[in-house]
Enzyme design. Structure first.
Site, PDB file in Angstrom:
ATOM      1  N   SER A  87      -9.727   1.718   3.266  1.00 45.26           N
ATOM      2  CA  SER A  87      -8.962   2.491   2.313  1.00 45.26           C
ATOM      3  C   SER A  87      -7.944   1.683   1.516  1.00 45.26           C
ATOM      4  O   SER A  87      -7.377   2.169   0.543  1.00 45.26           O
ATOM      5  CB  SER A  87      -8.209   3.600   3.055  1.00 45.26           C
ATOM      6  OG  SER A  87      -7.259   3.028   3.975  1.00 45.26           O
ATOM      7  N   LYS A 142       0.837  -1.199   0.000  1.00 42.79           N
ATOM      8  CA  LYS A 142       0.000   0.000   0.000  1.00 42.79           C
ATOM      9  C   LYS A 142       0.870   1.247   0.000  1.00 42.79           C
ATOM     10  O   LYS A 142       1.861   1.333   0.742  1.00 42.79           O
ATOM     11  CB  LYS A 142      -0.913  -0.010   1.230  1.00 42.79           C
ATOM     12  CG  LYS A 142      -1.921   1.139   1.297  1.00 42.79           C
ATOM     13  CD  LYS A 142      -2.803   0.977   2.536  1.00 42.79           C
ATOM     14  CE  LYS A 142      -3.840   2.077   2.660  1.00 42.79           C
ATOM     15  NZ  LYS A 142      -4.704   1.895   3.858  1.00 42.79           N
ATOM     16  N   SER A 171      -9.795  -0.859   7.533  1.00 40.56           N
ATOM     17  CA  SER A 171      -9.329  -0.675   6.152  1.00 40.56           C
ATOM     18  C   SER A 171      -8.582  -1.860   5.561  1.00 40.56           C
ATOM     19  O   SER A 171      -8.203  -1.827   4.394  1.00 40.56           O
ATOM     20  CB  SER A 171      -8.457   0.584   6.056  1.00 40.56           C
ATOM     21  OG  SER A 171      -9.240   1.733   6.247  1.00 40.56           O
TER      22      SER A 171
END
Length: 478
Positions: A151, A76, A175
């Site tokens: 997210s 990420k 998330s």
């Protein structure tokens, strides 16, 4: 939805010589290129990944390879990698290149993983759908008209679409677990302090935790084994021994006490998710587990408590992005005050600005006691709810999300509706306990359903064991 190759299967092929790390990496690079429309990646390390793969092949050949040799991992884009951009999905950090590796990245390198690229996300990890990225939304591989969750939607989509064996995400209020549920894969949030946060661009420092996405509980356990453990560079990293998580994968739940919070089956839960959760209870009972009803009496306050505390921390953490030191600087600023205001107004997206404003408000004079201090007190009550429940059970079973993946645009203009998609996940972050989402079914439209297991602090072992049992039962019966 198709289940993609697990790392354990790839490692068997590597050990028998029927493939190579370079060939495996080429296949994943091809999948990324073919699936560009998914928009899971912000950057792909094509040449570096292949060079790394060839190096790992040499290590496998001479017997010096690490435990993740041959694993292709996506990361990420809130985690720092030396010499690579870290954008956090925001215009304000476009072009910013990290000077060092995050500890989790370094540990992946040391274990001989191949990092293939950085994944897309809601800007500064603020969102539940990955619609808030400055670089466009991520599509859900299960249904491209649906969001992948957020997210960490890019990391979830990368694994679900077969673009990496595993991926790292971050979980501030769900998330990792919520996108794992939406995309039909495994997502693990460790205990706060179990995994180093050094090199993570923080959203909310008392909530954020790094964890893995994977196609199996076993692969998630293997990644956690590598990235967990104390880090002297991170003051929030706990000095707690790391057990052998692979030993948890014995598919044995007999005698395990599993609590089901009565609040988890309240109104608003999609019927197919309720049905899947009841099926999970029956499956666990059949394996000899003991199902008990428990209560988390302050569940009604988790969303309001979380969003007060999270936005307060976010407004403080994001104050550093001012156009003066690094990142985006407005070309129209005529003085220092305009440089601050214009750079932040132009560099941040709508959701980030909304949360900064909320956080600044609850920390302001006259409102600090009414909101922030009160929320801290309620957080303690929520933590106590978990401690009381875990006095009688070994883990908790509840939904990961109240619905399956929703359509693009369905909630983007209704922040409260969007925030409520985290109703079953934020409590784990408030209490600092570990959680895992494992796929257990699908709704009538074929969209994945995830079940969530929460454990005692630093007891990832138990939730991995129960999750592995549920996962294998689900795959054997579908």
């Amino acid at each position: 939805m198709k289940r993609h190759t697990t790392f354990s299967a790839t490692r068997e092929a590597l050990d028998t010589g029927s493939t190579s790390v370079e060939r495996v990496t080429e296949q994943y690079l091809g999948a990324i290129e073919k699936g560009k429309r998914i928009n899971a990646f912000l950057s792909v390390f094509h040449d570096a990944a292949l060079a790394r793969a060839r190096d790992v092949d040499r290590r496998l050949g001479n017997g010096t390879a690490g435990p993740l040799a041959g694993m292709v991992v996506a990361v990420k884009d809130v985690l720092c990698m030396k010499g690579e951009q870290v954008s956090c999905g925001s215009k304000i950090l476009k072009g910013f290149v990290s000077l060092y590796d995050a500890t989790v990245v370094q540990r992946l390198h040391d274990a001989d993983a191949v990092i293939i690229g950085k994944t897309n996300l809601d800007e500064f990890a603020m969102g539940s759908s990955t619609e808030n990225s400055a670089y466009g939304p991520v599509l859900n591989p299960a249904d491209e008209s649906r969001v992948p969750g957020g997210s960490s939607g890019g990391s979830a989509a990368a694994v679900a679409a077969g673009m990496a064996h595993t991926a790292l995400g971050t979980d501030t209020g769900g998330s990792i677990r919520q996108p794992a549920s939406f995309c039909g894969i495994v997502g693990l949030k460790p205990t706060y302090g179990r995994v180093s946060r050094y090199g993570l661009v923080a959203l909310s420092s008392s909530f954020d935790q790094v964890g893995p996405f994977a196609n199996s509980t076993g692969d998630a356990a293997l990644v956690l084994q590598v990235i967990a453990g104390h880090d002297p560079a991170d003051s929030t990293s706990a000095r707690v021994p790391v057990p052998d998580y692979r030993a948890a994968l014995n598919r044995e739940v007999r005698g395990t006490k599993v609590g089901v919070p009565r609040e988890a089956l309240a109104e608003g839960l999609q019927p197919e998710i309720r049905s899947s959760l009841e099926q999970c209870m029956d499956t666990l009972r059949a394996g000899g587990a003991i199902i008990e009803e428990v209560s988390l009496p302050h569940s009604d306050y988790v969303i309001s408590t979380y969003y007060i505390l999270m936005t307060a921390e976010a407004s403080s953490n994001l104050a550093r992005y001012d156009g003066a030191r690094y990142g985006y600087r407005s070309p129209d600023a005529r003085n220092l005050a305009e440089n601050y205001s214009k750079s932040r107004s132009e560099g941040f997206g709508a959701e980030v600005k909304r949360r900064i404003m909320l956080g600044t408000y609850v920390l302001s004079a006259g409102y600090y006691d009414a909101y922030y201090r009160k929320a801290q007190k309620v957080r303690r009550l929520i933590q106590k709810d978990f401690f009381d429940a875990f006095a009688n059970v070994d883990c908790l079973l509840l939904p990961t999300a109240p619905t399956t993946a929703f359509r693009f645009g369905e909630k983007i203009d209704d922040p409260l509706a969007m925030y409520l998609s985290d109703v079953y996940t934020v409590s784990a972050n408030l209490a600092g306990v570990p959680g895992i989402s494992v796929p257990v079914g699908a709704d009538r439209s074929g969209l994945p359903i995830g079940a969530q297991l929460l454990g005692k602090q630093f007891d990832e072992f138990t939730i991995l064991r129960v999750a592995d049992y549920l996962e294998h039962y689900h795959h054997e019966t579908t």
